[in-house]
Design an enzyme around this catalytic site. Structure first.
Site, PDB file in Angstrom:
ATOM      1  CE1 TYR A  18      -3.368  -2.751   0.180  1.00 22.65           C
ATOM      2  CE2 TYR A  18      -3.032  -2.861   2.545  1.00 22.65           C
ATOM      3  CZ  TYR A  18      -3.624  -3.342   1.395  1.00 22.65           C
ATOM      4  OH  TYR A  18      -4.480  -4.404   1.464  1.00 22.65           O
ATOM      5  CD  GLU A  71       4.314  18.864  -2.959  1.00 25.81           C
ATOM      6  OE1 GLU A  71       3.073  18.995  -3.057  1.00 25.81           O
ATOM      7  OE2 GLU A  71       5.101  19.828  -2.964  1.00 25.81           O
ATOM      8  CD  GLU A  78      -3.176  20.691  -2.350  1.00 24.45           C
ATOM      9  OE1 GLU A  78      -3.223  20.104  -3.449  1.00 24.45           O
ATOM     10  OE2 GLU A  78      -2.542  21.742  -2.173  1.00 24.45           O
ATOM     11  CE  LYS A  96      -8.077  21.777  -1.101  1.00 25.89           C
ATOM     12  NZ  LYS A  96      -8.649  21.938  -2.461  1.00 25.89           N
ATOM     13  CG  ASP A  97      -3.936  28.892   1.574  1.00 23.40           C
ATOM     14  OD1 ASP A  97      -3.924  28.270   0.477  1.00 23.40           O
ATOM     15  OD2 ASP A  97      -4.550  29.973   1.735  1.00 23.40           O
TER      16      ASP A  97
END
Length: 123
Positions: A18, A71, A78, A96-97
């Site tokens: 996974y 990241e 996100e 998100k920011d």
């Protein structure tokens, strides 16, 4: 009450499957992931070329890993936020920011570490 499961090698192996699938999805679907990947390849190639010390290698590999972790978490946040609130929502924008800011901080750290290590060797 939740039933306790015995330790299983097969389940542990599946968890790796996974995780590797997650990496594959990240690099296939995330443009920024590919940008970071090519930057990492360039940094690693330059590290070989400049014959870095062990401590310098640890630093470069650590900051590369930090950028990828940030990241990947940013991408996961996100995607989850898009499911929770498909339409624009000001609080989801903040989430998100903030996740994107974590990537920016990690990338800035990587850039500074690279500059400290590479610039004196190049000039």
């Amino acid at each position: 009450m939740e039933e306790k499961h015995k330790f299983s090698i097969v389940d542990r192996i599946k968890s790796f499957k996974y995780a590797f699938n997650g990496l594959k999805l990240f690099f296939i679907n995330d443009h920024n992931g590919r940008v970071h990947f090519f930057a990492a390849i360039a940094a690693i190639a330059l590290s070989f070329y400049l014959n870095l010390s062990s401590l310098e290698w640890i630093t470069i590999l650590s900051v590369i890993s930090a950028v990828f972790v940030a990241e990947i978490l940013n991408s996961a946040i996100e995607k989850l936020a898009d499911v929770v609130s498909p339409n624009y929502h000001p609080k989801i924008k903040i989430v998100k920011d903030l996740a994107a800011a974590a990537v920016l901080v990690a990338a800035f750290l990587a850039l500074m570490a690279g500059a400290i290590i590479f610039l004196p060797k190049l000039f």
